[in-house]
Enzyme design. Structure first.
Site, PDB file in Angstrom:
ATOM      1  N   THR A  65       0.865  -1.176   0.000  1.00  0.00           N
ATOM      2  CA  THR A  65       0.000   0.000   0.000  1.00  0.00           C
ATOM      3  C   THR A  65       0.904   1.229   0.000  1.00  0.00           C
ATOM      4  OG1 THR A  65      -1.704  -1.184   1.229  1.00  0.00           O
ATOM      5  CG2 THR A  65      -1.849   1.231   1.184  1.00  0.00           C
ATOM      6  N   TYR A  66       0.780   2.029  -1.053  1.00  0.00           N
ATOM      7  CA  TYR A  66       1.589   3.244  -1.206  1.00  0.00           C
ATOM      8  C   TYR A  66       0.803   4.454  -0.731  1.00  0.00           C
ATOM      9  CZ  TYR A  66       5.034   0.606  -3.806  1.00  0.00           C
ATOM     10  OH  TYR A  66       6.006  -0.297  -4.150  1.00  0.00           O
ATOM     11  N   TYR A  67       1.542   5.433  -0.207  1.00  0.00           N
ATOM     12  CA  TYR A  67       0.925   6.607   0.391  1.00  0.00           C
ATOM     13  C   TYR A  67       1.378   7.882  -0.298  1.00  0.00           C
ATOM     14  CZ  TYR A  67      -0.817   3.664   4.079  1.00  0.00           C
ATOM     15  OH  TYR A  67      -1.490   2.695   4.763  1.00  0.00           O
TER      16      TYR A  67
END
Length: 188
Positions: A35-37
């Protein structure tokens, strides 16, 4: 520490055969959900940085792994430092609680941007890690990587990675510097 990585699109069946002939050792497999932010204070797409939470579990064909439990890591990847590979400074730490890490990031204003799911098989060859990646929504890739202790070491490590690609019958000039996240966001 610098992660030196070269990546190309490649058919896994042909590469597996070449890895066998080259005497590569299969060292495991995992499924990774990253999961990239997005950052509240700068545009990571503009700066070519990444912040992610990775949840990793052993591939089913590999059995239970060390303790059978998933592993979660938080990772910051700095901007690319090399024009010919995906070399960048990287900082990573294991976290005990994925949900708490998500809440921490979101509490600081970081928003989830995208999820990348990869099924990876790892081999060791000539001191490099060769990874066969099947990325949901993108297809099959081969990555060759190793670490360089200092920026001075990057060129030699990159040239070694190119040589491993050549041994596998792959063309370093077909290298892809864009991350899987970037490829997914670009619709490639």
């Amino acid at each position: 520490m610098y992660e030196v990585e070269v990546k190309v699109r490649a058919d896994h069946d042909a590469v597996r055969s070449t890895l066998d002939e080259a005497g590569a050792e299969r060292v495991g497999g995992v499924t990774q959900i990253d999961t990239y932010y997005d950052a509240p204070h700068r545009d990571f797409a503009e700066t070519d940085e990444a912040l992610r939470i990775r949840e990793e579990r052993p591939a089913e064909s590999d059995g239970e792994g060390e303790d059978g439990e998933p592993v979660t890591k938080a990772t910051y990847k700095g901007p690319l430092v090399d024009a010919d590979s995906k070399t960048r400074e990287e900082h990573e730490t294991r976290v005990d609680d994925a949900e708490a890490a998500r809440e921490l990031f979101e509490g600081l204003g970081f928003e989830p941007a995208a999820v990348v799911e990869k099924h990876r098989t790892f081999f060791e060859l000539d001191g490099y890690t060769v990874t066969l990646d099947r990325v949901e929504g993108l297809g099959e890739f081969v990555e060759v990587e190793a670490e360089a202790d200092t920026e001075r070491d990057v060129d030699a490590v990159r040239e070694g990675a190119f040589e491993v690609l050549r041994r596998l019958g792959l063309d370093p000039d077909a290298g892809i510097r864009t991350s899987y996240l970037g490829l997914l966001l670009d619709g490639e």
